[in-house]
Design a protein around this motif. Structure first.
Motif, PDB file in Angstrom:
ATOM      1  N   ASN A  88       0.849  -1.191   0.000  1.00 27.93           N
ATOM      2  CA  ASN A  88       0.000   0.000   0.000  1.00 27.93           C
ATOM      3  C   ASN A  88       0.889   1.247   0.000  1.00 27.93           C
ATOM      4  O   ASN A  88       2.014   1.207   0.482  1.00 27.93           O
ATOM      5  N   LEU A  89       0.389   2.354  -0.577  1.00 29.32           N
ATOM      6  CA  LEU A  89       1.133   3.612  -0.513  1.00 29.32           C
ATOM      7  C   LEU A  89       1.041   4.152   0.906  1.00 29.32           C
ATOM      8  O   LEU A  89      -0.042   4.213   1.480  1.00 29.32           O
ATOM      9  N   THR A  90       2.156   4.545   1.477  1.00 25.40           N
ATOM     10  CA  THR A  90       2.167   4.943   2.883  1.00 25.40           C
ATOM     11  C   THR A  90       3.333   5.878   3.159  1.00 25.40           C
ATOM     12  O   THR A  90       4.294   5.931   2.391  1.00 25.40           O
ATOM     13  N   GLU A  91       3.237   6.604   4.282  1.00 24.06           N
ATOM     14  CA  GLU A  91       4.371   7.431   4.706  1.00 24.06           C
ATOM     15  C   GLU A  91       5.194   6.707   5.764  1.00 24.06           C
ATOM     16  O   GLU A  91       6.377   6.966   5.918  1.00 24.06           O
ATOM     17  N   ALA A  92       4.561   5.792   6.527  1.00 18.87           N
ATOM     18  CA  ALA A  92       5.271   4.996   7.531  1.00 18.87           C
ATOM     19  C   ALA A  92       5.315   3.557   7.031  1.00 18.87           C
ATOM     20  O   ALA A  92       4.336   3.075   6.467  1.00 18.87           O
ATOM     21  N   ASP A  93       6.432   2.879   7.214  1.00 15.85           N
ATOM     22  CA  ASP A  93       6.557   1.493   6.764  1.00 15.85           C
ATOM     23  C   ASP A  93       6.830   0.603   7.974  1.00 15.85           C
ATOM     24  O   ASP A  93       7.812   0.823   8.684  1.00 15.85           O
ATOM     25  N   PRO A  94       6.015  -0.419   8.284  1.00 15.67           N
ATOM     26  CA  PRO A  94       4.780  -0.799   7.590  1.00 15.67           C
ATOM     27  C   PRO A  94       3.671   0.243   7.746  1.00 15.67           C
ATOM     28  O   PRO A  94       3.751   1.090   8.625  1.00 15.67           O
ATOM     29  N   CYS A  95       2.627   0.127   6.897  1.00 19.50           N
ATOM     30  CA  CYS A  95       1.573   1.140   6.863  1.00 19.50           C
ATOM     31  C   CYS A  95       0.653   1.048   8.085  1.00 19.50           C
ATOM     32  O   CYS A  95       0.723   0.095   8.856  1.00 19.50           O
ATOM     33  N   ALA A  96      -0.210   2.054   8.245  1.00 26.45           N
ATOM     34  CA  ALA A  96      -1.081   2.157   9.419  1.00 26.45           C
ATOM     35  C   ALA A  96      -2.006   0.951   9.536  1.00 26.45           C
ATOM     36  O   ALA A  96      -2.332   0.522  10.658  1.00 26.45           O
ATOM     37  N   ILE A  97      -2.441   0.365   8.429  1.00 29.92           N
ATOM     38  CA  ILE A  97      -3.354  -0.785   8.494  1.00 29.92           C
ATOM     39  C   ILE A  97      -2.584  -2.027   8.931  1.00 29.92           C
ATOM     40  O   ILE A  97      -3.037  -2.783   9.789  1.00 29.92           O
ATOM     41  N   CYS A  98      -1.390  -2.237   8.380  1.00 31.46           N
ATOM     42  CA  CYS A  98      -0.595  -3.421   8.736  1.00 31.46           C
ATOM     43  C   CYS A  98      -0.161  -3.404  10.198  1.00 31.46           C
ATOM     44  O   CYS A  98       0.049  -4.458  10.794  1.00 31.46           O
ATOM     45  N   THR A  99      -0.008  -2.219  10.790  1.00 32.51           N
ATOM     46  CA  THR A  99       0.454  -2.142  12.184  1.00 32.51           C
ATOM     47  C   THR A  99      -0.699  -2.019  13.172  1.00 32.51           C
ATOM     48  O   THR A  99      -0.471  -2.026  14.372  1.00 32.51           O
ATOM     49  N   ASP A 100      -1.944  -1.903  12.667  1.00 28.74           N
ATOM     50  CA  ASP A 100      -3.104  -1.732  13.558  1.00 28.74           C
ATOM     51  C   ASP A 100      -3.414  -3.056  14.261  1.00 28.74           C
ATOM     52  O   ASP A 100      -3.762  -4.040  13.609  1.00 28.74           O
ATOM     53  N   PRO A 101      -3.289  -3.108  15.609  1.00 24.26           N
ATOM     54  CA  PRO A 101      -3.496  -4.382  16.312  1.00 24.26           C
ATOM     55  C   PRO A 101      -4.946  -4.869  16.256  1.00 24.26           C
ATOM     56  O   PRO A 101      -5.212  -6.045  16.496  1.00 24.26           O
ATOM     57  N   ARG A 102      -5.889  -3.981  15.913  1.00 22.44           N
ATOM     58  CA  ARG A 102      -7.304  -4.393  15.876  1.00 22.44           C
ATOM     59  C   ARG A 102      -7.680  -5.066  14.557  1.00 22.44           C
ATOM     60  O   ARG A 102      -8.780  -5.599  14.425  1.00 22.44           O
ATOM     61  N   ARG A 103      -6.788  -5.031  13.539  1.00 24.33           N
ATOM     62  CA  ARG A 103      -7.128  -5.640  12.251  1.00 24.33           C
ATOM     63  C   ARG A 103      -6.904  -7.144  12.322  1.00 24.33           C
ATOM     64  O   ARG A 103      -5.940  -7.612  12.936  1.00 24.33           O
ATOM     65  N   ASP A 104      -7.766  -7.878  11.647  1.00 26.87           N
ATOM     66  CA  ASP A 104      -7.720  -9.346  11.636  1.00 26.87           C
ATOM     67  C   ASP A 104      -6.770  -9.832  10.538  1.00 26.87           C
ATOM     68  O   ASP A 104      -7.100  -9.761   9.358  1.00 26.87           O
ATOM     69  N   ARG A 105      -5.588 -10.340  10.944  1.00 25.45           N
ATOM     70  CA  ARG A 105      -4.588 -10.767   9.957  1.00 25.45           C
ATOM     71  C   ARG A 105      -4.924 -12.096   9.269  1.00 25.45           C
ATOM     72  O   ARG A 105      -4.204 -12.525   8.359  1.00 25.45           O
ATOM     73  N   ALA A 106      -6.022 -12.722   9.696  1.00 25.26           N
ATOM     74  CA  ALA A 106      -6.421 -13.996   9.090  1.00 25.26           C
ATOM     75  C   ALA A 106      -7.195 -13.782   7.784  1.00 25.26           C
ATOM     76  O   ALA A 106      -7.364 -14.713   6.998  1.00 25.26           O
TER      77      ALA A 106
END
Lengths: 195, 195
Positions: free
Chosen positions: A59-77
């Protein structure tokens, strides 16, 4: 070339902006306080300087990894595969999806010379083969090329993940049956569900 | 705010560019080589830095006086008054006019609070009163406000110059009588000329 023609020529390189519109925009900026042009120039500079691809999902981002990949509430499954970063914005605005994403960087298009090696397919297969992903939702566009890309991904991912699914096609909400195209109606009929 | 949203917000301030188009342009620039965004940013910077108003005719220019005012082949006895600098470009492209210009910087519009003091009317009257001008062609737009401005200028210039003329209104060349509006047809009829 003058500064006016120079800016108009640069603006006319943008998609959907012709020579006349570019000149109109240039004259518009000349009527505004200089700060507006300066802010636009700065924003362009920062874009090039700061935005990169997330090393996890592309994803295009300013921080690597991006905000979605580092969000602990997102379901990585649950991994949603999209063509472009802009598609993530559209899905996020819908507010339904709580999994993570993978950006292909386009879709397969033999006519334009775009093959699997031009997309992030290898990274996707690697990411999925690590085992944490339970379902891959293929959300490429419902176009001819998007469908072909989805089929290709399904074959590449078979055996690597429990479920590979495709976003539903059908009549858009608020749409009008009378004005829908035949292919969409056919899809909506064959994908009908019991009420 | 992220660099992407920031640029999209700046682009969305331009006329005719909405939030979605602004985002699309931003993503487009991210897919291009960074040099393209940098050239656009530079062109914006140069525009603000270099372009100013000509002290003679108020045209937008990088050199003062502007290229038209300093051109020895232009006829200083014929002065064409336009609303905006962009109008000069349109007239120059037609290739018919060999006189000089005066840019009003807009048109009279009481509803928008634009009065004569917001335009370069005083400079125009001063310029004409110096005596070298034999004819003033008022080329404000054929709109309600453009006509009112023309009438106002005609009164201000009466006695200062031999001829004050107005550009002709009528059917546009290549236009279709069937689709012309009634006001244009009425103007074209009343301004008819012997063949």
């Amino acid at each position: 070339m003058s500064a006016i023609e120079d800016l108009a020529a640069e603006l006319a390189k943008l998609p959907g902006i012709g020579r006349k519109t570019a000149l109109r925009l240039t004259y518009y900026l000349l009527k505004q306080p200089p700060a507006q042009s300066r802010r636009l120039a700065e924003a362009l500079g920062l874009l090039v300087e700061r935005v990169r691809r997330c090393s996890v999902c592309a994803n295009l981002t300013e921080a690597d990894p991006c905000a979605i990949c580092t969000d602990p509430r997102r379901d990585r499954a649950i991994l949603c595969v999209v063509e472009e970063s802009a598609d993530i914005g559209a899905i996020e605005r819908a507010g339904e999806f709580r999994g993570v994403y993978h950006v292909l960087g386009g879709r397969l298009s033999p006519l334009d010379g775009v093959g699997p090696e031009d997309l992030t397919v290898t990274q996707l297969v690697e990411r999925v083969s690590r085992g944490a992903v339970k379902e891959v939702i293929v959300a490429t566009n419902p176009s001819l090329e998007g469908e072909a890309t989805a089929l290709y991904l399904q074959r590449q991912l078979a055996g690597q993940v429990a479920v590979v699914s495709r976003i539903a096609r059908g009549l858009p909400v608020g749409g009008d049956l009378e004005y829908a195209d035949g292919v969409t109606i056919a899809q909506a009929l064959s994908a009908r569900r019991a009420m």
